[in-house]
Design an enzyme around this catalytic site. Structure first.
Site, PDB file in Angstrom:
ATOM      1  CE  LYS A 203      24.253 -20.969   3.660  1.00 25.05           C
ATOM      2  NZ  LYS A 203      23.457 -20.113   4.396  1.00 25.05           N
TER       3      LYS A 203
ATOM      4  CG  ASP B 295      20.372 -21.336   5.339  1.00 26.91           C
ATOM      5  OD1 ASP B 295      20.523 -20.513   6.431  1.00 26.91           O
ATOM      6  OD2 ASP B 295      20.891 -20.936   4.834  1.00 26.91           O
ATOM      7  CG  ASP B 296      18.320 -18.182   8.356  1.00 30.08           C
ATOM      8  OD1 ASP B 296      19.057 -18.340   8.874  1.00 30.08           O
ATOM      9  OD2 ASP B 296      18.681 -16.526   7.697  1.00 30.08           O
TER      10      ASP B 296
ATOM     11  CG  HIS C  99      27.848 -20.018   3.624  1.00 24.15           C
ATOM     12  ND1 HIS C  99      26.637 -19.049   4.347  1.00 24.15           N
ATOM     13  CD2 HIS C  99      28.732 -19.152   3.023  1.00 24.15           C
ATOM     14  CE1 HIS C  99      27.537 -17.678   4.123  1.00 24.15           C
ATOM     15  NE2 HIS C  99      28.173 -18.151   3.302  1.00 24.15           N
TER      16      HIS C  99
ATOM     17  CG  ASP D  32      21.760 -22.469  10.115  1.00 23.51           C
ATOM     18  OD1 ASP D  32      20.487 -22.386  10.190  1.00 23.51           O
ATOM     19  OD2 ASP D  32      22.205 -21.968   8.896  1.00 23.51           O
ATOM     20  CG  ASN D  33      20.702 -19.163  12.238  1.00 18.94           C
ATOM     21  OD1 ASN D  33      22.072 -19.211  11.140  1.00 18.94           O
ATOM     22  ND2 ASN D  33      19.815 -18.834  12.108  1.00 18.94           N
TER      23      ASN D  33
ATOM     24  CB  CYS E 175      24.644 -19.954   8.004  1.00 17.77           C
ATOM     25  SG  CYS E 175      24.794 -18.288   7.482  1.00 17.77           S
TER      26      CYS E 175
ATOM     27  CE  LYS F 179      21.682 -15.273  10.128  1.00 17.57           C
ATOM     28  NZ  LYS F 179      21.543 -15.798   8.437  1.00 17.57           N
TER      29      LYS F 179
ATOM     30  CG  HIS G 176      19.353 -17.597   4.556  1.00 17.24           C
ATOM     31  ND1 HIS G 176      19.820 -16.980   3.318  1.00 17.24           N
ATOM     32  CD2 HIS G 176      20.607 -17.167   5.388  1.00 17.24           C
ATOM     33  CE1 HIS G 176      20.914 -16.333   3.771  1.00 17.24           C
ATOM     34  NE2 HIS G 176      21.303 -16.298   5.062  1.00 17.24           N
TER      35      HIS G 176
ATOM     36  NE  ARG H   5      24.177 -24.038   7.419  1.00 18.36           N
ATOM     37  CZ  ARG H   5      23.346 -24.823   6.164  1.00 18.36           C
ATOM     38  NH1 ARG H   5      22.994 -25.275   5.852  1.00 18.36           N
ATOM     39  NH2 ARG H   5      21.413 -24.708   6.340  1.00 18.36           N
TER      40      ARG H   5
END
Length: 557
Positions: free
Chosen positions: A141, A46-47, A143, A341-342, A84, A397, A225, A88
């Site tokens: 996660k 994540d991130d 989300h 994810d990014n 994100c 991002k 993240h 996802r």
């Protein structure tokens, strides 16, 4: 119908999957055995920035992922959607995010592409694999704007349903179905990333209850993240590393990336990126590290140390899962895919934020630095370090320049992928993950679901570029918050929200430094028309007039 051209060989897979598998794996170095369906481990960070991992040029210690890269394949032009929730959603369904209602985040904007939750007609890869005989588990996660992943194909879930608010509070994480037993952690010993590793290993044990039945585990980390939270012993490993500052780190990373072959030798380092502070329309430029006061440099170096500690601890937990596979003789025939994810997150300025996502920043110095990253803190890393994490690309991002949409990609499957340590620079996209998993599992994408005709997948199997199979030129599309892009062959159009198209020859200028719009207006026109067609067909347009978020400044009329 999706307007994207789909490869003829991929059409064969949709119509006759067995014939597709014969074509794809009939080479002298590939032997496909129908009775040996692989297990599948899909890992998403994540991130995480493009160059944060050691195997992509970073200084952070990631020996587990580095090992997977050495024994597998690295994808160096692997794209995401820039954010994100959209990414996802795409990873789970194989569709562009607006197609499944997740064009923005989890707030309903009352438009088809911006519903703020996974649309009712969306089909997840977990649902398809479950129907195809797989056990299905999710640790991490979710989300996607819905409240229960077990209603979207997963047998078991542990993790966070929303964007993480803390890594230290066990109550922030959920176990579903609710009747399932949970781990008990001594006071002060819970850490979210470790818990995701714990439950991932639990789920693998469940998956082994019937040795004849393969499993799919989606290990979806919420690290690194924000909030920047990590155990003190991990932070101290990096406490001195980032005193040199982001300018030096960017230079060091690019040197290693060139040596590794992640980027071509002629790649130029982009200038320090612009950033947009909370709610501001005008951009500013990240400052030179040496222009900052000593106390500010100390605060920022500790923020990046915590970020690195989070990546390190994530890698350790990936190692725990890999060890479980090795101990049970599963690694050889487990398809493992890793990505982010990014790109790294700039929110919101070079100094980062504290307490909550906002303009608020707290300057820490002296003994206060030792408290950073603990349970009573909430920090972000800021735009300067995010720029370094995305070395050598521009932006971050949220945006569709390379810094926002370029992810590290690793594919590992010893039973079928023999090109150990290979670097694949063919453009690919997270829309390709679902076709890849279904191809490996020998499960066809359904033409109907619940009596309704399905939309064909826009992606293709990653085994095509990995196996050096011939393929026609692809067109990839992007949009988030009005930032947009299209990639086709050597060309890429990129644009900021409300701004004009910029044209780049990505084959020689992937850092997007030389805008060629005036030299090639015909290319701009052609690609713009393709983007417009895609955007209308996929519910991207019309853009929302109000995203209902404070950080995004209104466009000037």
């Amino acid at each position: 119908m999706m307007p994207d051209p789909v490869l003829p060989v991929f059409r064969i897979w949709q119509i006759c999957p067995l014939l597709f598998l014969v074509i794809l794996f009939s080479g002298p170095e590939q032997c496909w055995c129908a009775e040996q369906k692989p297990n599948i481990l899909l890992i998403v960070a994540d991130d995480l920035g493009y160059s944060d991992l050691g195997c992509f040029g970073g200084e952070i210690k990631t020996p587990q992922l580095d090992s997977l890269a050495r024994q597998g394949v690295r994808l160096t032009q692997f794209y995401n959607t820039g954010r994100c929730c959209p990414s996802r959603g795409t990873i789970m369904t194989g569709q562009y995010p607006h197609r499944i209602g997740l064009g923005h985040m989890t707030r309903n904007l009352n438009q088809r592409g911006y519903q703020g939750h996974l649309s009712d007609e969306a089909i997840t890869v977990a649902q398809i694999l479950k129907q195809g005989g797989y056990r299905t588990f999710l640790s991490g996660k979710w989300h996607l704007g819905t409240e229960d992943p077990t209603k979207s194909g997963f047998e078991e879930f542990y993790g966070t349903l929303v964007s993480a608010k803390t890594f230290w509070d066990v109550d922030h994480f959920s176990r579903l179905p609710a009747s399932r037993s949970t781990h008990t952690y001594p006071k002060g010993e819970f850490y979210g990333t470790d818990a995701l590793g714990d439950y991932a290993i639990d789920f693998l044990r469940k998956g082994r209850q019937n040795p004849e039945q393969p499993w799919f585990l989606y290990l979806a980390f919420n690290a690194p993240h924000f909030p920047l939270h990590a155990p003190q012993e991990e932070i101290l490993k990096y406490a001195d590393r980032y005193q040199v500052g982001w300018d030096k780190i960017r230079e060091e990373r690019l040197t290693r990336m060139k040596k590794m072959g992640i980027v071509p030798p002629e790649t130029k380092l982009s200038p320090r990126s612009r950033y947009w502070d909370w709610g501001e329309a005008e951009a500013r430029v990240n400052p030179a590290w040496n222009s900052l006061p000593t106390d500010r440099r100390g605060d920022l170096a500790r923020r990046m140390a915590i970020f690195a500690a989070m990546v390190d601890r994530m890698d350790q937990n990936i190692g725990r899962v890999i060890t479980s596979l090795k101990q049970n003789n599963e690694l050889e025939n487990t398809l493992i895919i890793f990505t982010s994810d990014n790109g790294a997150c700039a929110e919101w300025d070079p100094f980062g934020f504290d307490i909550r996502s906002s303009r608020n920043n707290t300057l820490y110095w002296g003994d206060q630095l030792d408290k950073m990253g603990g349970p009573d803190t909430h920090h972000s890393v800021g735009s300067g370090w995010a720029n370094a994490s995305n070395t050598p690309w521009r932006l971050y991002k949220h945006y569709n320049h390379e810094g926002g949409i370029a992810s590290p990609g690793i594919v590992h499957w010893p039973a079928q992928i023999k090109q150990q340590g290979a670097i694949v620079s063919t453009p690919a996209h997270i829309i390709d993950i679902v076709p890849t998993l279904l191809t490996a599992a020998q499960v066809a994408y359904p033409t109907q679901w619940n009596g309704v005709k399905t939309i064909p997948l826009p992606g293709q199997s990653l085994f095509i570029p990995i196996n050096n199979s011939s393929q026609t030129e692809r067109t990839l599309y992007f949009e988030h918050q009005g930032n947009r892009a299209i990639r086709e062959g050597r060309w890429k159009l990129s644009a900021l929200r409300g701004g004009p198209w910029e044209l780049y020859d990505i084959s020689v200028d992937r850092t997007e430094l030389n805008n060629l719009t005036e030299k090639h207006p015909e290319v701009v026109k052609q690609l713009d028309q393709k983007w417009q067609t895609w955007a209308k067909a996929n519910f991207v347009l019309p853009f929302p007039t109000d995203y209902r978020i404070d950080y995004l400044a209104p466009l000037k009329k």
